[in-house]
Design an enzyme around this catalytic site. Structure first.
Site, mmCIF file in Angstrom:
data_model
loop_
_atom_site.group_PDB
_atom_site.id
_atom_site.type_symbol
_atom_site.label_atom_id
_atom_site.label_comp_id
_atom_site.label_asym_id
_atom_site.label_seq_id
_atom_site.Cartn_x
_atom_site.Cartn_y
_atom_site.Cartn_z
ATOM 1 N N ASP A 141 48.023 -44.883 62.310
ATOM 2 C CA ASP A 141 49.022 -44.028 63.117
ATOM 3 C C ASP A 141 50.304 -44.216 62.786
ATOM 4 O O ASP A 141 50.564 -45.334 62.267
ATOM 5 C CB ASP A 141 48.470 -44.046 64.610
ATOM 6 C CG ASP A 141 47.069 -43.577 65.005
ATOM 7 O OD1 ASP A 141 46.662 -42.614 64.335
ATOM 8 O OD2 ASP A 141 46.536 -44.401 65.856
ATOM 9 N N TYR A 217 42.387 -56.444 61.450
ATOM 10 C CA TYR A 217 43.802 -56.020 61.969
ATOM 11 C C TYR A 217 44.173 -57.157 62.697
ATOM 12 O O TYR A 217 43.498 -57.987 63.051
ATOM 13 C CB TYR A 217 43.473 -54.969 63.183
ATOM 14 C CG TYR A 217 43.216 -53.419 62.575
ATOM 15 C CD1 TYR A 217 44.308 -52.693 62.538
ATOM 16 C CD2 TYR A 217 42.239 -52.951 62.350
ATOM 17 C CE1 TYR A 217 44.298 -51.332 61.824
ATOM 18 C CE2 TYR A 217 41.911 -51.699 61.850
ATOM 19 C CZ TYR A 217 42.841 -50.972 61.722
ATOM 20 O OH TYR A 217 42.803 -49.574 61.278
#
Length: 435
Positions: A141, A217
């Site tokens: 994003d 992540y």
């Protein structure tokens, strides 16, 4: 009127004879040239290596060439005669200034659009994006960074084997000649906050998204007064296969299953610190993640670390029968989130020694630049006006009031459930469907 002498008549006759001979020779050459052109155009195996070998990747000269000249050169070579191979690229980017990775949202700048600009500028892209069999591993994003994003596509190559031969795409050597230095060439055309870290030949059935076995992540944060032990215990509850609909932004039009598997979670302090505050990180690994899943998980973990939510709230939110609707809460900031790595089987990324040295120099230079910017903000902080005793007491009272306002997650208003969202979506789909 004077009559021409005999010598003049002989010379004219000789010239006419020579012209006729030249005309016949030109016709012969044209016929021969036409025959050769037809043979070249019908030969699929001839890849015209010399035609595109030097100008394609001479990146110093290439950047200075006019766009018109590049387009004319590309049009002169049929696409099916240009050597290409299927390649995976490992990419790093600092996401702060970008509107996400994907260019499909039509918000510029995006990382993807910058990458394709560089591919076109260096003439590594054969045809256009649709012709390249392009795929990406993650669609990060706005503001999110990466040190291991992976994309796959066809790139121009020194490979002489026809593009349908899968063995040629896996083999690293090409008739004893080195392949184009994709890392070096692309990095010279990319902006400073995007870099290619390596490339790898991949088989034709490789897909950057669906061939990925795991994604990892990291989320960085300052420790402050957070309880790391409580957050670690809570975070371990995410490990395993769960329905994460209460830890994401639901996209019922495209996603119908919200079960995902998390294989690893850890929270630990980093080596960096600032004025006594320790930098820490969450590390999470899984096969795939939902839209905003990491940021939602981190937001709840922060509440637990602050002591305003219990560790057991994770179990309650993961139980979608007990909690079918997601409580309303703000997501954690996107800036500290990093897609660290995407893992694949039998994919080994390559980087030449020269390109690697350039990468290290670039990252050191960029790191020093950002540290200088940080020093400027620290200097501004020191130069702020002093706060009087009356202001200090007022501010402390305001902080106490704000801290006491926390509403427990399970007592908050909720978002519509998956079933409610789906029910609303069906009438809209029926209205848009042609009769």
């Amino acid at each position: 009127m004077t009559m021409p002498c005999g010598d003049g008549l002989d010379s004219e006759s000789a010239v006419e004879t020579e012209l006729a001979s030249l005309r016949n020779r030109v016709k012969e050459l044209e016929a021969e040239n036409s025959k050769l052109l037809s043979q070249v155009s019908s030969c699929q195996c001839q890849q015209m290596e010399v035609k595109h070998d030097v100008p394609v990747l001479d990146s110093g000269n290439l950047v200075r060439r006019s766009r018109r000249g590049r387009k004319r050169a590309d049009k002169s070579i049929p696409i099916h005669l240009i050597s290409k191979r299927y390649v995976a690229l490992k990419i790093m980017y600092f996401g702060k200034r970008f509107y996400g990775f994907s260019a499909e949202a039509q918000m510029e700048p995006s990382i993807e659009s910058e990458i394709f600009k560089a591919l076109e500028r260096t003439r590594l892209l054969v045809g256009d994006k649709k012709d390249s069999n392009y795929s990406r591993c993650g669609r990060t994003d706005r503001g999110v960074s990466s040190t291991g994003q992976v994309i796959a596509l066809f790139l121009r190559s020194r490979l002489k084997t026809p593009s349908g031969d899968s063995e040629a795409h896996i083999d690293g050597k090409i008739n004893g000649r080195p392949e184009y230095d994709y890392v070096r060439v692309l990095n010279r055309a990319l902006p400073d906050d995007i870099r290619v870290l390596g490339w790898s030949p991949v088989p034709l059935d490789f897909h950057a998204r669906f061939s990925c076995s795991a994604r990892e992540y990291k989320y960085f944060f300052w420790r402050q007064n957070l309880n790391l032990s409580a957050m670690d215990i809570a975070g371990k509850k995410f490990i395993g296969e769960h329905d994460f609909r209460n830890f994401c932004k639901m996209d019922v039009a495209n996603v119908h299953c919200y079960t995902r598997r998390v294989t690893f979670f850890e929270v630990y302090p980093c080596q960096n610190s600032h004025e006594g505050d320790q930098l820490c990180t969450f590390t999470m690994r899984g096969s795939a993640f939902l839209w905003h899943q990491i940021r939602a998980m981190v937001a709840v973990l922060f509440m637990i670390g602050q002591g305003v939510e219990s560790v057991d709230v994770i179990d309650t939110l993961l139980d979608t029968k007990k909690t079918p609707k997601k409580p309303q809460y703000l997501l954690a900031s996107e800036i500290p989130l990093v897609l660290r790595t995407c893992e694949f089987e039998n994919v080994n990324f390559i980087c030449s020694s020269g390109a690697l040295e350039s990468l290290r120099s670039h990252f050191k230079r960029e790191s020093l630049t950002y540290q200088l910017e940080s020093v400027i903000f620290q200097e501004a902080l020191r130069n702020c006006l002093p706060i009087g005793n009356d202001q200090i007491s007022c501010n402390s009272e305001e902080k106490k009031k704000k801290a006491a306002i926390h509403v427990p997650l399970l007592s908050r208003p909720t978002e519509p459930s998956y079933e409610e969202r789906s029910a609303k979506l069906k009438p809209r789909q029926q209205e848009t469907c042609p009769v």
